[in-house]
Write a protein that holds these residues in place. Structure first.
Motif, PDB file in Angstrom:
ATOM      1  N   VAL A 480       0.863  -1.184   0.000  1.00 28.18           N
ATOM      2  CA  VAL A 480       0.000   0.000   0.000  1.00 28.18           C
ATOM      3  C   VAL A 480       0.901   1.235   0.000  1.00 28.18           C
ATOM      4  O   VAL A 480       0.938   2.013   0.957  1.00 28.18           O
ATOM      5  CB  VAL A 480      -0.959  -0.006   1.206  1.00 28.18           C
ATOM      6  CG1 VAL A 480      -2.067   1.016   1.001  1.00 28.18           C
ATOM      7  CG2 VAL A 480      -1.584  -1.378   1.399  1.00 28.18           C
ATOM      8  N   SER A 481       1.661   1.364  -1.057  1.00 31.51           N
ATOM      9  CA  SER A 481       2.555   2.506  -1.225  1.00 31.51           C
ATOM     10  C   SER A 481       2.683   2.797  -2.705  1.00 31.51           C
ATOM     11  O   SER A 481       2.097   2.110  -3.547  1.00 31.51           O
ATOM     12  CB  SER A 481       3.936   2.208  -0.624  1.00 31.51           C
ATOM     13  OG  SER A 481       4.634   1.264  -1.427  1.00 31.51           O
ATOM     14  N   LYS A 482       3.466   3.817  -3.025  1.00 34.96           N
ATOM     15  CA  LYS A 482       3.744   4.155  -4.412  1.00 34.96           C
ATOM     16  C   LYS A 482       5.203   3.833  -4.721  1.00 34.96           C
ATOM     17  O   LYS A 482       5.936   3.360  -3.855  1.00 34.96           O
ATOM     18  CB  LYS A 482       3.436   5.628  -4.652  1.00 34.96           C
ATOM     19  CG  LYS A 482       1.968   5.977  -4.417  1.00 34.96           C
ATOM     20  CD  LYS A 482       1.700   7.454  -4.630  1.00 34.96           C
ATOM     21  CE  LYS A 482       0.228   7.775  -4.393  1.00 34.96           C
ATOM     22  NZ  LYS A 482      -0.071   9.223  -4.562  1.00 34.96           N
ATOM     23  N   SER A 483       5.608   4.095  -5.928  1.00 35.08           N
ATOM     24  CA  SER A 483       6.974   3.744  -6.317  1.00 35.08           C
ATOM     25  C   SER A 483       8.009   4.540  -5.549  1.00 35.08           C
ATOM     26  O   SER A 483       9.108   4.050  -5.287  1.00 35.08           O
ATOM     27  CB  SER A 483       7.171   3.955  -7.821  1.00 35.08           C
ATOM     28  OG  SER A 483       7.022   5.324  -8.148  1.00 35.08           O
ATOM     29  N   ASP A 484       7.651   5.770  -5.146  1.00 26.21           N
ATOM     30  CA  ASP A 484       8.648   6.621  -4.514  1.00 26.21           C
ATOM     31  C   ASP A 484       8.136   7.315  -3.259  1.00 26.21           C
ATOM     32  O   ASP A 484       8.780   8.236  -2.752  1.00 26.21           O
ATOM     33  CB  ASP A 484       9.137   7.680  -5.511  1.00 26.21           C
ATOM     34  CG  ASP A 484       7.993   8.558  -6.022  1.00 26.21           C
ATOM     35  OD1 ASP A 484       6.823   8.235  -5.732  1.00 26.21           O
ATOM     36  OD2 ASP A 484       8.272   9.553  -6.714  1.00 26.21           O
ATOM     37  N   ASP A 485       6.971   6.892  -2.751  1.00 27.34           N
ATOM     38  CA  ASP A 485       6.416   7.603  -1.600  1.00 27.34           C
ATOM     39  C   ASP A 485       5.369   6.739  -0.919  1.00 27.34           C
ATOM     40  O   ASP A 485       4.911   5.731  -1.476  1.00 27.34           O
ATOM     41  CB  ASP A 485       5.775   8.920  -2.048  1.00 27.34           C
ATOM     42  CG  ASP A 485       5.740   9.968  -0.950  1.00 27.34           C
ATOM     43  OD1 ASP A 485       6.026   9.611   0.216  1.00 27.34           O
ATOM     44  OD2 ASP A 485       5.451  11.136  -1.253  1.00 27.34           O
ATOM     45  N   LYS A 521       7.707  19.890   0.267  1.00 29.29           N
ATOM     46  CA  LYS A 521       6.699  19.777   1.310  1.00 29.29           C
ATOM     47  C   LYS A 521       6.578  18.327   1.778  1.00 29.29           C
ATOM     48  O   LYS A 521       6.847  17.383   1.022  1.00 29.29           O
ATOM     49  CB  LYS A 521       5.341  20.255   0.803  1.00 29.29           C
ATOM     50  CG  LYS A 521       5.283  21.739   0.491  1.00 29.29           C
ATOM     51  CD  LYS A 521       3.877  22.134   0.052  1.00 29.29           C
ATOM     52  CE  LYS A 521       3.791  23.628  -0.225  1.00 29.29           C
ATOM     53  NZ  LYS A 521       2.424  24.040  -0.623  1.00 29.29           N
ATOM     54  N   THR A 522       6.132  18.155   3.009  1.00 31.17           N
ATOM     55  CA  THR A 522       5.868  16.807   3.514  1.00 31.17           C
ATOM     56  C   THR A 522       4.593  16.288   2.856  1.00 31.17           C
ATOM     57  O   THR A 522       3.799  17.051   2.294  1.00 31.17           O
ATOM     58  CB  THR A 522       5.681  16.817   5.035  1.00 31.17           C
ATOM     59  OG1 THR A 522       4.492  17.556   5.352  1.00 31.17           O
ATOM     60  CG2 THR A 522       6.872  17.430   5.743  1.00 31.17           C
ATOM     61  N   LEU A 523       4.395  14.983   2.961  1.00 30.02           N
ATOM     62  CA  LEU A 523       3.195  14.384   2.382  1.00 30.02           C
ATOM     63  C   LEU A 523       1.943  14.982   3.016  1.00 30.02           C
ATOM     64  O   LEU A 523       0.955  15.264   2.336  1.00 30.02           O
ATOM     65  CB  LEU A 523       3.221  12.861   2.569  1.00 30.02           C
ATOM     66  CG  LEU A 523       2.021  12.093   2.011  1.00 30.02           C
ATOM     67  CD1 LEU A 523       1.847  12.340   0.522  1.00 30.02           C
ATOM     68  CD2 LEU A 523       2.183  10.592   2.276  1.00 30.02           C
ATOM     69  N   ARG A 524       1.975  15.201   4.315  1.00 31.67           N
ATOM     70  CA  ARG A 524       0.799  15.764   4.983  1.00 31.67           C
ATOM     71  C   ARG A 524       0.520  17.186   4.483  1.00 31.67           C
ATOM     72  O   ARG A 524      -0.644  17.570   4.307  1.00 31.67           O
ATOM     73  CB  ARG A 524       0.975  15.763   6.500  1.00 31.67           C
ATOM     74  CG  ARG A 524      -0.298  16.172   7.235  1.00 31.67           C
ATOM     75  CD  ARG A 524      -0.141  16.097   8.743  1.00 31.67           C
ATOM     76  NE  ARG A 524      -0.040  14.739   9.221  1.00 31.67           N
ATOM     77  CZ  ARG A 524      -0.694  14.272  10.291  1.00 31.67           C
ATOM     78  NH1 ARG A 524      -1.518  15.061  10.953  1.00 31.67           N
ATOM     79  NH2 ARG A 524      -0.511  13.046  10.695  1.00 31.67           N
ATOM     80  N   GLU A 525       1.559  17.937   4.239  1.00 37.10           N
ATOM     81  CA  GLU A 525       1.366  19.289   3.713  1.00 37.10           C
ATOM     82  C   GLU A 525       0.767  19.247   2.312  1.00 37.10           C
ATOM     83  O   GLU A 525      -0.122  20.044   1.973  1.00 37.10           O
ATOM     84  CB  GLU A 525       2.701  20.035   3.693  1.00 37.10           C
ATOM     85  CG  GLU A 525       3.205  20.412   5.082  1.00 37.10           C
ATOM     86  CD  GLU A 525       4.621  20.972   5.061  1.00 37.10           C
ATOM     87  OE1 GLU A 525       4.973  21.695   6.003  1.00 37.10           O
ATOM     88  OE2 GLU A 525       5.378  20.675   4.095  1.00 37.10           O
ATOM     89  N   ARG A 526       1.221  18.324   1.497  1.00 31.95           N
ATOM     90  CA  ARG A 526       0.668  18.204   0.143  1.00 31.95           C
ATOM     91  C   ARG A 526      -0.777  17.712   0.168  1.00 31.95           C
ATOM     92  O   ARG A 526      -1.561  17.991  -0.736  1.00 31.95           O
ATOM     93  CB  ARG A 526       1.534  17.268  -0.699  1.00 31.95           C
ATOM     94  CG  ARG A 526       2.879  17.874  -1.065  1.00 31.95           C
ATOM     95  CD  ARG A 526       3.651  17.024  -2.045  1.00 31.95           C
ATOM     96  NE  ARG A 526       4.191  15.831  -1.443  1.00 31.95           N
ATOM     97  CZ  ARG A 526       4.008  14.604  -1.897  1.00 31.95           C
ATOM     98  NH1 ARG A 526       3.264  14.394  -2.967  1.00 31.95           N
ATOM     99  NH2 ARG A 526       4.551  13.566  -1.294  1.00 31.95           N
ATOM    100  N   MET A 527      -1.129  16.952   1.225  1.00 37.70           N
ATOM    101  CA  MET A 527      -2.494  16.440   1.331  1.00 37.70           C
ATOM    102  C   MET A 527      -3.485  17.484   1.814  1.00 37.70           C
ATOM    103  O   MET A 527      -4.674  17.205   1.932  1.00 37.70           O
ATOM    104  CB  MET A 527      -2.521  15.222   2.262  1.00 37.70           C
ATOM    105  CG  MET A 527      -1.941  13.976   1.621  1.00 37.70           C
ATOM    106  SD  MET A 527      -2.029  12.535   2.695  1.00 37.70           S
ATOM    107  CE  MET A 527      -3.788  12.362   2.931  1.00 37.70           C
TER     108      MET A 527
END
Length: 684
Positions: A480-485, A521-527
């Motif tokens: 449950v992930s992506k290729s780079d994140d 940005k962090t993943l949470r910031e992008r979300m």
């Protein structure tokens, strides 16, 4: 007549039905549905004030079927509107079913959401079951695994092609209706002919067929040209093949039909071709390529018919393995030992307790439920400075689950909370090349120190503040992930649907569901974009239960920091001539705070400080355990649950709890339940 939702309503006349409608259904519809489906506003062109309650000889039955679906699945009235009480809703549901039965109609509840969870949890576990079983008789296709095992068993090495593929769009792969289109049928015919060729290996000597490679003489005898097979020889061959393929003797009618077919085929196409195609026809009988759940005998007073004994023998066997039933189980079926629930349970227990009887479908359930085997399908960027061996991670999780199932104590809780792990367990340093490199790569995924030495004494314990259960295993985290994140959204969706039992709507086709590309940005910031009003109605269900899993990166490694691009440092990272030397990253603390809401269970709802706390909170929830029971039901019955399955689900949960969390007890309860053994008899 008085309404009694706990008992099945029956109407001898329309007058009785009308009286019950006026008493218990009409007032509920007027109060809770009339605003949208009344004279002033007939939403979806459905006016419940003028819809005739008499379903016989009218077109109203189809409209009432829509009402039945919406009420049964808890979709109407909408969640933000006043809701009728459970008894009022149950009375309306029972009236619709009773009037349909009186009118000679049969319309099953339509499952609009293929992944389940559409039935309100309270209808299944909230009190005494009131609904009746709704599943009609059916014929199921074989799973690819069962078909492969079948052709391998009977084909003596015939190189056949796979005729069946897993069902798409469902929670579990074996949840599909038969799909016998032209390509599938062509493949089945080709396979049948290949198998017949293997079963009838022979050479001709002076017009006499001589068996080769162990081909049974009963079949080879049919190819003799000099001394053509007698009627008795033909009967013997047909009976042999039926027993070998179908595991039973043909009926008198079947025997007569196949003898006539044999004679006609030989007359039309010659002996060799005629015999070949007639024998292949046995391999194309429904019992060879489909699973029957049609029942036997007349329906009982509830309109239910019990599966035939041999249907039960096959269904019970296929609940655990891919192979055909054991001889003793078919003998029990023929002797009437499966005619009672106790008899079926005794057979199931015998299979479960037999260490020599392979039960691959149990591990397959957990593989499909958790979905961690998808780790092998997730492409990882080769530029990452990480050695990644997903097959080893999947094998480790397989072995961990097998160990917990072998212990058979509080299985689900252990699966959600254990801090134990098998690390590169399947590798043998004395036999496998590249062991050292692979071992070092795999054990780093678990957060073990670089100097950790591989040992066969496993499982090992990982730090309790870092790991808790399958959702913190590297295999699941990679899957449950992506290729780079990381993929907070899909991790959160998994928790919401597979553990909390809610429904997350599909993405509207008008929405471009992409997070902004902003490596600084962090993943949470992008979300943050998911909190816009149009998006938040779905993302509020996923984000907060997914954030705690930010404790791990997309390789499944525990972390306390997240790496983001440092634009200022990157701009300064140049050589003396001003040529850029590449991006510079900086570490920021990983924000792993999250929480659970919108469940309605105070024991579950609330904030959490990370994945470990989240997993322990969920594992302690009765609702989460019941949702797990619902998923087990879907897997072992091959369909989504309906309100009429409440009694079976509650009994399965009791069996699981009373046994101290035994998976064996849960499986036994499911495959001996009324939902497993009975069907609603429908007209052909």
């Amino acid at each position: 007549m008085t309404s009694c939702p706990a008992a099945e309503l029956k109407f001898a006349s329309f007058d009785e039905s009308q009286a019950e409608f006026d008493r218990s259904v009409k007032p509920m519809l007027a109060k809770y549905c009339g605003q949208c489906h009344g004279a002033d506003l007939a939403e979806k062109e459905l006016n419940l004030q003028t819809l005739p309650p008499d379903m016989k000889g009218t077109t109203s039955a189809a409209r009432w079927a829509v009402v039945l679906t919406q009420l049964s699945l808890g979709k109407m009235p909408p969640k933000d509107e006043p809701q009728p009480g459970g008894e009022a809703k149950a009375a309306a549901i029972e009236w619709i079913k009773a009037e349909m039965k009186r009118s000679g109609k049969h319309v099953a509840v339509r499952e609009e959401y293929h992944n389940g969870n559409v039935v309100d949890h309270a209808l299944l576990f909230g009190g005494k079951p009131t609904g009746s079983l709704e599943t009609p008789t059916r014929v199921r296709r074989l799973s690819p695994e069962i078909y492969e095992a079948f052709t391998r068993d009977v084909g003596r090495g015939a190189d056949v092609g796979q005729s069946f593929s897993p069902a798409g769009g469902a929670t579990f792969k074996d949840m599909g209706a038969p799909k016998l289109d032209e390509p599938t049928t062509s493949q089945l015919i080709g396979n049948a002919l290949l198998i017949v060729d293997r079963l009838t290996w022979h050479k001709m000597e002076g017009g006499v067929a001589k068996s080769e490679r162990g081909a049974p003489n009963q079949l080879v005898r049919l190819y003799d040209e000099m001394d053509p097979a007698s009627e008795t020889d033909v009967e013997t061959a047909i009976k042999y093949l039926f027993d070998y393929i179908i595991r039973r003797q043909p009926t008198d009618e079947e025997l007569a039909n196949f003898k006539a077919l044999m004679n006609q085929n030989i007359k039309d196409a010659g002996r060799a071709t005629g015999v070949r195609f007639t024998l292949a026809a046995v391999l194309l009988l429904p019992e060879a390529v489909l699973r029957s759940e049609r029942g036997a005998g007349p329906p009982d007073d509830r309109g239910l018919v019990r599966l035939a004994p041999r249907e039960i023998a096959f269904a019970v066997t296929y609940a655990l393995t891919d192979r055909r039933p054991e001889s003793w189980l078919l003998a029990d079926a023929d002797a009437g030992k499966l005619d009672s629930r106790d008899g079926v349970e005794a057979a199931v227990r015998k299979l479960l307790d037999d260490p020599k009887f392979e039960k691959p479908r149990i591990l397959r359930f957990f593989r499909e439920y958790f979905g961690y085997e998808q780790a092998t399908e997730i492409f990882k960027n080769p530029d990452e400075p990480v050695e990644h061996y997903p097959r080893e991670l999947v094998a480790d999780t397989d072995r961990l689950i097998e160990g917990i199932v072998e212990q058979d104590k509080e299985v689900f809780r252990e699966l959600l909370t254990t801090n134990k792990a098998f690390v590169n367990f399947r590798w043998d340093r004395n036999k496998q090349q590249g062991f050292k490199a692979r071992n070092e790569a795999v054990h780093l995924a678990y957060g073990l120190p670089p100097d950790w030495k591989w040992t066969a004494d496993q499982p090992i314990e990982l730090p309790k503040n870092q790991r808790a259960g399958i959702l913190t295993q590297p295999a699941w985290l990679v899957a449950v992930s992506k290729s780079d994140d990381n993929d907070v959204i899909h991790r959160g969706k998994w928790v919401r649907e597979r553990l909390l039992g809610n429904v997350v709507p599909d993405i509207p086709i008008t929405v471009d569901a992409q997070l902004p590309i902003a490596p600084e940005k962090t993943l949470r910031e992008r979300m943050a974009v998911t909190q816009e009003q149009y998006c938040w109605q779905c993302h509020r269900l996923m984000n907060r239960v997914g954030y705690p899993l930010e404790m791990y990166d997309h390789f499944g490694r525990f972390r306390v920091t997240e790496r983001v691009l440092d634009p200022e440092a990157t701009a300064k990272n140049v050589d003396p001539k001003g040529k850029p030397l590449g991006p510079v990253v900086r570490k920021v603390p990983a924000d792993i705070s999250g929480g659970v809401e919108f469940v309605g269970d105070t024991r579950v709802d609330g904030d959490v400080s990370g994945a470990v706390e989240l997993m322990h909170k969920l594992a302690a929830s009765e609702r989460v355990e019941q949702v797990f029971i619902r998923h087990a039901f879907r897997y072992w019955l091959g369909r989504n649950e309906t309100p009429g399955d409440a009694a079976s689900l509650q009994a399965a949960h009791r069996a699981y709890r009373d046994s101290g969390g035994s998976m064996k007890a849960l499986i036994a309860a499911l495959v001996t339940s009324e939902s497993f053994l009975y069907r609603v008899k429908t007209a052909n």
